[in-house]
Design a protein around this motif. Structure first.
Motif, PDB file in Angstrom:
ATOM      1  N   ARG A   1     -10.186  -5.055  -0.336  1.00 18.70           N
ATOM      2  CA  ARG A   1      -9.519  -3.788  -0.035  1.00 18.70           C
ATOM      3  C   ARG A   1      -8.199  -4.026   0.689  1.00 18.70           C
ATOM      4  O   ARG A   1      -8.023  -5.049   1.361  1.00 18.70           O
ATOM      5  N   ALA A   2      -7.292  -3.058   0.550  1.00 23.26           N
ATOM      6  CA  ALA A   2      -6.007  -3.124   1.246  1.00 23.26           C
ATOM      7  C   ALA A   2      -6.250  -2.991   2.747  1.00 23.26           C
ATOM      8  O   ALA A   2      -7.031  -2.147   3.183  1.00 23.26           O
TER       9      ALA A   2
ATOM     10  N   PHE B   1      -5.048  -1.803  -8.768  1.00 23.56           N
ATOM     11  CA  PHE B   1      -4.894  -1.420  -7.356  1.00 23.56           C
ATOM     12  C   PHE B   1      -4.173  -0.071  -7.338  1.00 23.56           C
ATOM     13  O   PHE B   1      -2.949   0.001  -7.213  1.00 23.56           O
TER      14      PHE B   1
ATOM     15  N   HIS C   1      -2.476 -13.494  -1.163  1.00 20.73           N
ATOM     16  CA  HIS C   1      -2.933 -12.321  -0.415  1.00 20.73           C
ATOM     17  C   HIS C   1      -2.068 -12.141   0.821  1.00 20.73           C
ATOM     18  O   HIS C   1      -1.687 -13.117   1.467  1.00 20.73           O
TER      19      HIS C   1
ATOM     20  N   ILE D   1      -9.009  -3.313  -4.625  1.00 18.78           N
ATOM     21  CA  ILE D   1      -8.192  -4.165  -5.502  1.00 18.78           C
ATOM     22  C   ILE D   1      -9.152  -4.916  -6.417  1.00 18.78           C
ATOM     23  O   ILE D   1     -10.063  -5.603  -5.942  1.00 18.78           O
TER      24      ILE D   1
ATOM     25  N   ALA E   1       0.854  -1.189   0.000  1.00 11.37           N
ATOM     26  CA  ALA E   1       0.000   0.000   0.000  1.00 11.37           C
ATOM     27  C   ALA E   1       0.890   1.239   0.000  1.00 11.37           C
ATOM     28  O   ALA E   1       1.901   1.276   0.715  1.00 11.37           O
TER      29      ALA E   1
ATOM     30  N   GLY F   1      -1.581   1.056  -4.705  1.00  7.25           N
ATOM     31  CA  GLY F   1      -0.438   0.183  -4.432  1.00  7.25           C
ATOM     32  C   GLY F   1       0.821   0.646  -5.138  1.00  7.25           C
ATOM     33  O   GLY F   1       0.777   1.474  -6.049  1.00  7.25           O
TER      34      GLY F   1
ATOM     35  N   SER G   1      -4.707   2.453   3.982  1.00  5.42           N
ATOM     36  CA  SER G   1      -5.579   1.280   3.949  1.00  5.42           C
ATOM     37  C   SER G   1      -6.877   1.608   3.240  1.00  5.42           C
ATOM     38  O   SER G   1      -7.223   2.774   3.038  1.00  5.42           O
TER      39      SER G   1
ATOM     40  N   ARG H   1       2.007  -4.671   3.346  1.00  2.00           N
ATOM     41  CA  ARG H   1       2.218  -5.474   2.138  1.00  2.00           C
ATOM     42  C   ARG H   1       0.879  -6.125   1.814  1.00  2.00           C
ATOM     43  O   ARG H   1       0.295  -6.818   2.651  1.00  2.00           O
ATOM     44  N   VAL H   2       0.378  -5.913   0.622  1.00  2.69           N
ATOM     45  CA  VAL H   2      -1.013  -6.266   0.319  1.00  2.69           C
ATOM     46  C   VAL H   2      -1.120  -7.536  -0.513  1.00  2.69           C
ATOM     47  O   VAL H   2      -1.871  -8.449  -0.174  1.00  2.69           O
TER      48      VAL H   2
ATOM     49  N   THR I   1      -5.030  -8.062   2.950  1.00  2.00           N
ATOM     50  CA  THR I   1      -6.281  -7.748   2.249  1.00  2.00           C
ATOM     51  C   THR I   1      -7.464  -8.052   3.177  1.00  2.00           C
ATOM     52  O   THR I   1      -7.340  -8.831   4.107  1.00  2.00           O
TER      53      THR I   1
END
Ligand code: AMP
Ligand code: GLY
Length: 423
Positions: free
Chosen positions: A375-376, A407, A363, A348, A335, A410, A344, A380-381, A366
């Motif tokens: 969604r984030a 995304f 993932h 995505i 993110a 990101g 956040s 690290r997403v 997420t």
């Protein structure tokens, strides 16, 4: 077999993906898991440090094995509690877990058992830490003592930066993890991550990879938990692997057993390949994240027998793992703002498309909102991973997939694998 997998990151999604392919598996439950894991197995809302809740869940599902993903569960004493409840567990006790949870403990351990590592000083107050800088040359390495999710290390080019890092750590930025700082010698060389399994007596190497710790391309920006990995990594020549085994892995397992805490699980050796051979940067008491992701893509063997052998003390009877003769790469999509202030909630889209047989998207941070949108929900997403005939093909697969994912909030590094490609 019924397996309970603890954790919710990309590492655990990769473990779940591999465990789910095992013919030995009857039921896999992840706690708490993430939306990606929820598509593979059952998930339960029990957190990674809720030791009583996890022991109860293991009992409820009649778990034949509990697999601990993150270090916070190790530090919380989950393995100890499961041992007390008679449940086989992959993951070390809290005592053995100090190899990760305290850098000061690890430095003393390395001295006690002769493991090569950087010269160091441990300080509890800013004045003595500043004075300790006199003993080193720039760049200075300043580390918060405890668990700081890979973000407690600063490599400072100047004295002013080093002093700021000391004030930051001792000033409470990492909470209790920053009650002490370690100042150490800068090690010149190439970084590597090597994994070894141990069942309390016997041990076995279990793959290696190279991570990229800095946030931005060209090794710029702050240290992170890791922005991308690939395997095999050319830094690991057969000679280096053998040196790591004999100088770091075997003495570590022997030492921790001699300390009364035989190791069961995976030990992650982060090392610097220097002119004088491998030197320990740090131990972690779990798989690397995102190293695990590329190892799982390359592992041809069933993972479950290895996890079980560590828990049951039968590693000596387990054959060496077989790795695919292919390369794997993982690119972390984080993110914006990570690692300091990840944004956040960013949506995505596009993960449902078919990226082909060589691509897997794991993932990490997420979450699904009430409407089911992804969604984030973390730094690290996503971990976009691919395998291919060689590193270039693997990277092309991963970056090609990222191009097809929507995304907007990101970012990712575009230079994963640069050390190997530059050779
Ligand atoms: P760590 O959290 O200990 O893994 O450190 C994060 C990163 O900082 C490592 O991956 C290295 O790139 C770098 N680093 C840590 N310790 C040293 C050292 N003594 N010399 C040079 N670089 C280091
Ligand atoms: N990727 C490095 C770590 O897991 O700490």
């Amino acid at each position: 077999m019924n397996i309970l997998l603890v954790g919710s990151g990309g590492r655990e999604h990769a473990l779940a993906w591999k465990i789910a392919q095992s013919p030995l598996l009857t039921r896999l439950v992840a706690a708490p898991g993430n939306p990606g894991m929820a598509a593979l197995c059952e998930t339960r809302k029990v957190g990674p440090t809720d030791v009583d809740g996890l022991v109860a869940l293991a009992g409820e599902i009649a778990a034949d094995l509990v697999v601990i993903g993150p270090e916070v569960s190790v530090a919380a004493g989950l393995a100890d509690a499961l041992q007390g409840a008679g449940v086989p567990c992959f993951g070390p006790t809290a005592q053995a877990g100090q190899l990760e949870s305290s850098k000061a403990f690890t430095k003393a351990f390395a001295d006690r058992y002769g493991l090569p590592t950087a010269a160091y000083v441990i300080c509890e107050d800013p004045a003595s830490a500043r004075a300790a800088l006199d003993r080193f040359e720039p760049p200075y390495v300043v580390k918060a003592d405890g668990l700081a999710a890979g973000k407690g290390v600063v490599v400072a080019a100047t004295r002013a930066e080093a002093e700021a890092a000391i004030d930051d750590a001792l000033g409470g930025r990492f909470g209790a993890a920053g009650a002490r700082v370690v100042i150490e010698e800068f090690l010149e060389g190439e970084i590597g991550s090597l994994f070894a399994l141990c069942d309390g007596k016997d041990s076995m190497l279990f793959g290696w990879a190279q991570d990229h710790k800095r946030a931005f391309d060209g090794e710029q920006g702050p240290n992170t938990g890791g922005m991308g990995t690939y395997s095999p990594a050319p830094v690991f020549t057969p000679e280096l692997v053998e040196q790591v085994r004999t100088r770091l892995v075997e003495p570590a397992f022997a030492g921790i057993a001699a300390d009364g805490a035989p190791y069961r699980g995976v030990l992650f050796v982060e090392l610097m390949a220097t002119r004088h051979g491998p030197k320990l940067v740090e131990f972690n008491v779990r798989f690397g994240d995102p190293e695990c992701q590329v190892l799982m893509l390359r592992l041809e063997s069933d993972l479950v027998p290895y996890l079980l052998a560590c828990a049951n003390g039968t590693l000596a009877q387990t054959p060496q793992p077989v790795w695919r003769d292919e390369a794997a790469a993982c690119v972390v999509v984080a993110a914006k703002g990570y690692p300091e202030t990840p944004k956040s909630g960013g949506e995505i889209r596009g993960l449902e498309q078919d990226f082909g047989p060589d691509v897997v998207v794991f993932h990490a941070g997420t979450a699904r909102d009430e409407d089911g949108a992804l969604r984030a929900a973390g730094g690290r997403v996503l971990n976009v991973c691919a395998k291919g005939a060689d590193l270039k093909a693997a990277l092309a697969g991963a970056y090609g997939a990222i191009d097809r994912i929507d995304f907007a909030d990101g970012f990712f590094r575009r230079d994963i694998g640069w050390r190997a490609l530059a050779r």
